[in-house]
Design a protein around this motif. Structure first.
Motif, short mmCIF file in Angstrom:
data_model
loop_
_atom_site.label_atom_id
_atom_site.label_comp_id
_atom_site.label_asym_id
_atom_site.label_seq_id
_atom_site.Cartn_x
_atom_site.Cartn_y
_atom_site.Cartn_z
N ALA A 197 39.92 49.62 55.09
CA ALA A 197 40.74 48.97 56.12
C ALA A 197 42.03 48.43 55.51
N THR A 198 43.15 48.64 56.20
CA THR A 198 44.44 48.14 55.71
C THR A 198 44.51 46.64 55.93
N PRO A 199 44.63 45.85 54.86
CA PRO A 199 44.58 44.39 54.99
C PRO A 199 45.95 43.81 55.35
N PRO A 200 45.97 42.59 55.90
CA PRO A 200 47.25 41.94 56.21
C PRO A 200 47.89 41.30 54.99
N ASN A 201 47.13 41.18 53.89
CA ASN A 201 47.62 40.47 52.69
C ASN A 201 47.46 41.32 51.43
N PRO A 202 48.09 42.48 51.35
CA PRO A 202 47.87 43.38 50.20
C PRO A 202 48.25 42.77 48.85
N VAL A 203 49.37 42.04 48.79
CA VAL A 203 49.80 41.48 47.51
C VAL A 203 48.79 40.45 47.01
N GLU A 204 48.32 39.61 47.91
CA GLU A 204 47.35 38.58 47.51
C GLU A 204 46.07 39.22 46.97
N LEU A 205 45.65 40.33 47.56
CA LEU A 205 44.41 40.97 47.11
C LEU A 205 44.53 41.51 45.69
N VAL A 206 45.66 42.14 45.36
CA VAL A 206 45.79 42.70 44.01
C VAL A 206 46.13 41.62 42.98
N GLU A 207 46.62 40.47 43.44
CA GLU A 207 46.90 39.38 42.52
C GLU A 207 45.65 38.59 42.15
N ARG A 208 44.60 38.74 42.92
CA ARG A 208 43.37 38.02 42.62
C ARG A 208 42.74 38.54 41.34
N PRO A 209 42.04 37.67 40.60
CA PRO A 209 41.38 38.13 39.37
C PRO A 209 40.41 39.26 39.61
N ALA A 210 39.85 39.34 40.82
CA ALA A 210 38.86 40.38 41.12
C ALA A 210 39.43 41.78 40.93
N PHE A 211 40.72 41.97 41.21
CA PHE A 211 41.31 43.30 41.07
C PHE A 211 41.38 43.70 39.59
N GLY A 212 41.82 42.79 38.75
CA GLY A 212 41.87 43.07 37.32
C GLY A 212 40.50 43.34 36.75
N LEU A 213 39.51 42.56 37.19
CA LEU A 213 38.14 42.76 36.72
C LEU A 213 37.61 44.12 37.16
N LEU A 214 37.95 44.51 38.39
CA LEU A 214 37.51 45.80 38.91
C LEU A 214 38.11 46.95 38.10
N ILE A 215 39.41 46.86 37.81
CA ILE A 215 40.06 47.91 37.03
C ILE A 215 39.42 48.04 35.65
N ARG A 216 39.13 46.92 35.02
CA ARG A 216 38.51 46.96 33.69
C ARG A 216 37.12 47.62 33.77
N GLU A 217 36.39 47.31 34.81
CA GLU A 217 35.07 47.91 34.99
C GLU A 217 35.18 49.42 35.21
N LEU A 218 36.15 49.83 36.02
CA LEU A 218 36.32 51.26 36.31
C LEU A 218 36.78 52.02 35.07
N VAL A 219 37.67 51.41 34.29
CA VAL A 219 38.16 52.05 33.06
C VAL A 219 37.01 52.26 32.08
N ALA A 220 36.06 51.35 32.09
CA ALA A 220 34.91 51.48 31.19
C ALA A 220 33.94 52.57 31.65
N LYS A 221 33.93 52.88 32.94
CA LYS A 221 32.96 53.83 33.48
C LYS A 221 33.51 55.25 33.61
N PHE A 222 34.84 55.39 33.65
CA PHE A 222 35.45 56.71 33.83
C PHE A 222 36.32 57.05 32.63
N ASP A 223 36.46 58.35 32.38
CA ASP A 223 37.30 58.80 31.27
C ASP A 223 38.78 58.61 31.57
N HIS A 224 39.17 58.82 32.84
CA HIS A 224 40.56 58.66 33.25
C HIS A 224 40.59 57.94 34.59
#
Length: 285
Positions: A197-224
């Motif tokens: 779903a397209t959120p009304p607050n996209p900048v706030e969502l990617v600025e949250r620590p959860a986004f950085g944590l998610l990226i780190r988790e994905l980088v650990a699970k995928f080769d690229h």
């Protein structure tokens, strides 16, 4: 048993015969032509009109474990040139850029990072490039994830024909269910995380620590991991996503992207922890 073999385990002739649904009589005619003229099975099949050059390339691709889509299945979206036209000029250009990224970013000497594909303006070809780069990386055999982080005007679900009910926005808002990452059937090593779903607050969502944590988790699970982003002209999302991803690759359109907008975007990324790995000039009209 023969029926239990995968396409990659079978001969070129067997793959062509199955793909084109050739009869026993047609196969025998091809074999006879092959013996008479001293040519390969594929060449004989083409000469007799029982197969096309694309059929032969498809069979070769299967033997070399190279994802290749044949016929109408590969025409689901013309933007996926690396799948639809794997031996064309555009696909070769994408593979050349892939080679540079493998040397500069995706190697054991570098820290694990995702690469955010960023561009200054809408229409620069960023999503087109991100999708094809992800396909090209997946064709190397490593598990590749394409993340749609453009929560302003997402398109990757359309490019790959995916349902977009749940995805990244749901994960970041704590509302996502399971199975938000989708595997692409035509490219077994490729996975896509749509926006949802397209959120009304996209900048706030990617600025949250959860986004950085998610990226780190994905980088650990995928080769690229490749991340699509909104155009920089729409807000600060791109710079934030690049910082969280760890690396950025710029896409600009020839005779279209404005130098001032490009310079401003680069300045924003330069002030972040992201490593700038290169720039791509899109001259496709």
């Amino acid at each position: 048993m023969l029926g239990e073999q995968t396409l990659a385990d079978r001969s070129i002739g067997a793959i062509i015969a199955e793909t084109r649904n050739l009869s026993a009589d047609q196969v025998e005619r091809i074999l006879s032509h092959q013996r008479t003229h001293g040519v390969r099975f594929g060449e004989a099949a083409i000469a007799l009109g029982f197969a096309s050059a694309d059929d032969v390339m498809f069979a070769l691709a299967q033997q070399f474990h190279y994802p290749y889509v044949l016929g109408d299945e590969g025409k689901l979206n013309p933007e996926l040139v690396v799948l639809n036209q794997p031996f064309g000029v555009q696909a070769e250009s994408v593979r050349a850029i892939r080679s540079q990224l493998m040397m500069r970013l995706f190697n054991d000497a570098q820290p694990r990072r995702a690469v955010a594909v960023i561009s200054p303006d809408v229409g620069d070809g960023k999503t087109f490039f991100a999708a094809n780069l992800a396909v090209a990386l997946a064709q190397l055999g490593g598990r590749t994830l394409l993340v749609d982080a453009d929560m302003r005007s997402p398109r990757l679900h359309q490019v790959f024909g995916l349902d977009n009910k749940v995805g990244l926005s749901g994960i970041l808002s704590g509302r996502a269910e399971s199975q938000v990452i989708r595997q692409i059937p035509s490219v077994p090593s490729l996975f896509v995380l749509p926006v949802g779903a397209t959120p009304p607050n996209p900048v706030e969502l990617v600025e949250r620590p959860a986004f950085g944590l998610l990226i780190r988790e994905l980088v650990a699970k995928f080769d690229h991991v490749v991340v699509d982003t909104p155009a920089a002209q729409l807000g600060s999302d791109a710079a934030v996503i690049a910082a969280r991803s760890g690396a950025a690759l710029v896409v600009a359109r020839r005779n279209s992207s404005r130098l001032q907008a490009l310079a401003g975007m680069l300045a924003d990324v330069a002030d972040s922890p992201a490593v700038m790995v290169g720039a791509v000039i899109n001259d496709h009209q």
